[in-house]
Design a protein around this motif. Structure first.
Motif, PDB file in Angstrom:
ATOM      1  N   ARG A 211       0.810  -1.224   0.000  1.00 43.51           N
ATOM      2  CA  ARG A 211       0.000   0.000   0.000  1.00 43.51           C
ATOM      3  C   ARG A 211       0.845   1.277   0.000  1.00 43.51           C
ATOM      4  O   ARG A 211       0.305   2.376  -0.077  1.00 43.51           O
ATOM      5  N   LYS A 212       2.169   1.135   0.104  1.00 42.57           N
ATOM      6  CA  LYS A 212       3.021   2.316   0.177  1.00 42.57           C
ATOM      7  C   LYS A 212       3.311   2.898  -1.203  1.00 42.57           C
ATOM      8  O   LYS A 212       3.484   2.157  -2.174  1.00 42.57           O
ATOM      9  N   PRO A 213       3.387   4.239  -1.322  1.00 43.20           N
ATOM     10  CA  PRO A 213       3.686   4.883  -2.604  1.00 43.20           C
ATOM     11  C   PRO A 213       5.062   4.448  -3.119  1.00 43.20           C
ATOM     12  O   PRO A 213       5.992   4.256  -2.342  1.00 43.20           O
ATOM     13  N   VAL A 214       5.160   4.291  -4.430  1.00 42.36           N
ATOM     14  CA  VAL A 214       6.417   3.904  -5.073  1.00 42.36           C
ATOM     15  C   VAL A 214       6.805   4.977  -6.075  1.00 42.36           C
ATOM     16  O   VAL A 214       6.007   5.358  -6.937  1.00 42.36           O
ATOM     17  N   ALA A 215       8.047   5.463  -5.968  1.00 46.57           N
ATOM     18  CA  ALA A 215       8.503   6.564  -6.823  1.00 46.57           C
ATOM     19  C   ALA A 215       8.386   6.219  -8.304  1.00 46.57           C
ATOM     20  O   ALA A 215       7.948   7.043  -9.121  1.00 46.57           O
ATOM     21  N   GLU A 216       8.781   4.981  -8.676  1.00 48.26           N
ATOM     22  CA  GLU A 216       8.742   4.570 -10.086  1.00 48.26           C
ATOM     23  C   GLU A 216       7.324   4.568 -10.658  1.00 48.26           C
ATOM     24  O   GLU A 216       7.135   4.602 -11.875  1.00 48.26           O
ATOM     25  N   PHE A 217       6.327   4.536  -9.779  1.00 45.60           N
ATOM     26  CA  PHE A 217       4.937   4.502 -10.217  1.00 45.60           C
ATOM     27  C   PHE A 217       4.251   5.855 -10.058  1.00 45.60           C
ATOM     28  O   PHE A 217       3.025   5.939  -9.991  1.00 45.60           O
ATOM     29  N   GLY A 218       5.045   6.905  -9.954  1.00 46.89           N
ATOM     30  CA  GLY A 218       4.466   8.242  -9.833  1.00 46.89           C
ATOM     31  C   GLY A 218       3.731   8.471  -8.538  1.00 46.89           C
ATOM     32  O   GLY A 218       2.779   9.264  -8.490  1.00 46.89           O
TER      33      GLY A 218
END
Length: 347
Positions: A211-218
């Motif tokens: 559920r954590k934001p991922v930089a590669e996925f914007g």
């Protein structure tokens, strides 16, 4: 329905009243899908549809059926149920159009451990959206409450599509020959295949980072990216079929390039795909890196950024690209047809 209630059945875990409530909640979504051929309302024993046969000499019905598969596990974990219905419709209608047919109507089947009307309505809202995107009417379905067979918070989802095509316009793969060009239509992500491997790679059921934001996925989480619904190509392909003599179409689903592209080729012909020209979404790189998966296996499991491929004569390439781009598809040439018994050649 007001007098229909069984206390004994309720004690066994089946709530008839919840079923009626679910039907009422889904009606507004179903109404969005109505097309001129619809002749029945939700709640009957069968869905009625009168196809428009104007201009057709020899109408042929084309059907396709599929489910969402273990991608549903992501929906359970993310508690998001309004997009998997799009996947269900997409997996069926994208197959039907590979024959050159236009989808007419769709029916769904939802089996659950507990009928929670609001959740069922969310699922159906996605199915309805998929039907709208594909120009299909949702003319019926079934919701089965099966306590003890499915966990309370889980369900399965499947469906089928029926389309129509004039016999003379059915695509014949035997027309494909060496020198023809393969054009790819980009996928929206992983679509709805290979999730048994995806779940193993990321250990999704026990991974709090999903559920954590991922930089590669914007900034989107891995869970959000994986739940991105399957792209529906019906309107773009229908426009293309009206404008260009398409030779064959492949829906890149389970089995990836190696299994699906050869299905639309005659014996002795292979698709030579240039991997260097492919625009591969970051999620596939992450899957390969995290799971230490060989390139061959990636292309034999996932769509790798190409959800559908089209084979046309080299003289029709420019027009094909123009039509698809007018329909909003960022299509591009990914390879050519060569004389070979390999079926698929990645180079």
């Amino acid at each position: 329905m007001k007098n229909s209630r069984s206390e004994s059945y309720e004690k066994a875990g089946v709530d008839i009243i919840a079923g009626y409530r679910a039907v009422e909640l889904m009606k507004e979504h179903v109404a969005r899908t109505n097309t001129p051929g619809v002749m029945s309302d939700v709640g009957g024993f069968g869905g009625l549809f009168m196809p428009n046969l104007t201009g057709m000499k020899t109408p042929v019905l084309v059907s396709g059926t599929d489910g969402v598969g273990s991608k549903l596990k992501l929906a359970f974990l993310m508690d998001k149920h309004d997009t998997v219905g799009i996947d269900c419709v997409a997996m069926c209608v994208n197959d039907v159009i590979c024959c050159g047919a236009k989808p007419l109507f769709f029916l769904d089947y939802i089996a659950c451990g507990k009928n929670i009307p609001e959740r069922i309505a969310q699922i159906v809202s996605g199915i309805a959206e998929g039907c709208v995107q594909s120009g299909s009417a949702l003319i019926g379905g079934e919701t089965a409450e099966m306590p003890g067979f499915y966990p309370v918070d889980e369900y399965d989802l499947a469906g089928f599509s029926v389309g129509i095509v004039d016999r003379d316009k059915i695509l014949d793969k035997n027309n494909v020959c060496a020198g023809d060009v393969v054009i790819g239509l980009p996928s929206s992500g992983v679509h709805s295949n290979g999730f048994s491997l995806v779940r193993k790679v990321f250990d999704v059921e026990h991974n709090p980072d999903i559920r954590k934001p991922v930089a590669e996925f914007g900034g989107k989480s891995l869970g959000e990216v994986l739940l991105t619904p399957t792209k529906i190509y019906v309107k773009a392909i229908t426009a293309l079929l009206d404008a260009v003599p398409v030779k064959s179409i492949s829906h890149i689903t389970g089995g990836g390039f190696y299994e699906n592209i050869p299905r639309s080729l005659p014996a002795g012909m292979s698709a030579k795909i240039e991997k260097s020209v492919l625009t591969i979404p970051p999620v596939f790189d992450l899957i390969a890196k995290t799971g230490d998966i060989p390139e061959r296996d990636m292309f034999n499991t996932f769509n790798m950024g190409i959800g559908m491929s089209v084979v046309v004569d080299k003289n029709d390439v420019d027009k094909t690209l123009a039509v698809l781009r007018e329909q909003g598809e960022a299509a591009y040439v990914i390879g050519e047809i060569v004389a070979s018994d390999d079926g698929m050649i990645l180079c």
